[in-house]
Design a protein around this motif. Sequence first.
Motif, short mmCIF file in Angstrom:
data_model
loop_
_atom_site.label_atom_id
_atom_site.label_comp_id
_atom_site.label_asym_id
_atom_site.label_seq_id
_atom_site.Cartn_x
_atom_site.Cartn_y
_atom_site.Cartn_z
N UNK A 162 47.81 23.82 6.50
CA UNK A 162 46.83 22.93 7.12
C UNK A 162 47.43 22.23 8.33
N UNK A 163 48.62 21.67 8.18
CA UNK A 163 49.25 20.95 9.29
C UNK A 163 49.57 21.90 10.45
N UNK A 164 49.97 23.14 10.12
CA UNK A 164 50.27 24.11 11.17
C UNK A 164 49.01 24.46 11.96
N UNK A 165 47.90 24.63 11.26
CA UNK A 165 46.64 24.96 11.93
C UNK A 165 46.20 23.84 12.87
N UNK A 166 46.26 22.61 12.38
CA UNK A 166 45.77 21.50 13.18
C UNK A 166 46.72 21.14 14.32
N UNK A 167 48.01 21.22 14.07
CA UNK A 167 48.97 20.99 15.15
C UNK A 167 48.81 22.07 16.21
N UNK A 168 48.46 23.28 15.77
CA UNK A 168 48.24 24.37 16.71
C UNK A 168 47.04 24.12 17.61
N UNK A 169 45.96 23.59 17.05
CA UNK A 169 44.78 23.26 17.85
C UNK A 169 45.15 22.25 18.93
N UNK A 170 45.86 21.20 18.54
CA UNK A 170 46.24 20.15 19.48
C UNK A 170 47.20 20.70 20.53
N UNK A 171 48.20 21.45 20.10
CA UNK A 171 49.21 21.97 21.03
C UNK A 171 48.59 22.93 22.04
N UNK A 192 36.28 22.26 13.79
CA UNK A 192 35.44 22.50 12.61
C UNK A 192 35.66 23.91 12.08
N UNK A 193 35.72 24.89 12.98
CA UNK A 193 35.94 26.27 12.56
C UNK A 193 37.27 26.41 11.84
N UNK A 194 38.28 25.73 12.33
CA UNK A 194 39.61 25.80 11.71
C UNK A 194 39.58 25.22 10.31
N UNK A 195 38.91 24.09 10.15
CA UNK A 195 38.77 23.49 8.81
C UNK A 195 37.99 24.44 7.90
N UNK A 196 36.93 25.04 8.42
CA UNK A 196 36.14 25.99 7.63
C UNK A 196 37.00 27.18 7.18
N UNK A 197 37.85 27.67 8.09
CA UNK A 197 38.73 28.79 7.75
C UNK A 197 39.67 28.40 6.61
N UNK A 198 40.20 27.19 6.66
CA UNK A 198 41.10 26.73 5.60
C UNK A 198 40.36 26.67 4.27
N UNK A 199 39.15 26.11 4.28
CA UNK A 199 38.38 26.02 3.03
C UNK A 199 37.97 27.40 2.52
N UNK A 200 37.72 28.33 3.43
CA UNK A 200 37.38 29.69 3.02
C UNK A 200 38.59 30.37 2.38
N UNK A 201 39.76 30.19 3.00
CA UNK A 201 40.96 30.83 2.48
C UNK A 201 41.32 30.30 1.10
#
Length: 225
Positions: A162-171, A192-201
């Motif tokens: 989760x932290x890698x995904x969100x830090x990636x969006x910001x970076x 939102x799409x990134x959060x949805x992907x995490x919840x789907x996974x």
Amino acid sequence: MREDRRLRRRNDTVREILDIALEVMAEEGVAALSMAEVARRMGMRPPSLYQYFPSRTAVYDALFERGMRETVDVLEPYRAMLSRDPRGALLAGQQSTVAWAMAHPVLAQLLYWRPVPGFEPTPRAFEPAVRQLEILRAALQAAVSAGQLSPAAAEEDGVALYTALMAGVISQQLANEPSARVEEGRFTRLTRTTVDMFFHFYAPEEGECDDSDLRGGRTPAADRP
């Protein structure tokens, strides 16, 4: 009372030093902070500046702590939502965090990148980062308890992903479109799409439930009619 006035004046000067340091870093680069330039803009001699911060690293440390405390403050209001809608709270908190990063790009670089060779925050400066991670773990665990996520989402690998995904969006946004509006950015609009992907996974599988399902009297999915 004189002590209080002196302390207030000192604190005001410290805040001004940090604000000016951010200006210099925004213009010259995060790693290019010059104490002499900060002193010049403050209208003081460099030795006077060192009475407040003994080194350039100390300024970075104070800025890291400031940034992390601000991000924790951004997240705190959403904790009250966790009992009602953990997924919604997680998304809203993440969107606000991304918006904060875009509004404070210099601090965001210091928090999410490693732009200053050799800089490591002190335990005091890093303490809010620990608090931020605790808030994230609590949010993920609340989503697990609500049946929105698999228990694995709140374990070490889930938190790391989760932290890698969100830090990636910001970076990615700061590296490619730093001046874009957060709702229009090529990467930030995918929050939102990134959060949805995490919840789907980490979607709970049939028959999978958290211990709280049983403690709260809820029926595991496999046993529901």
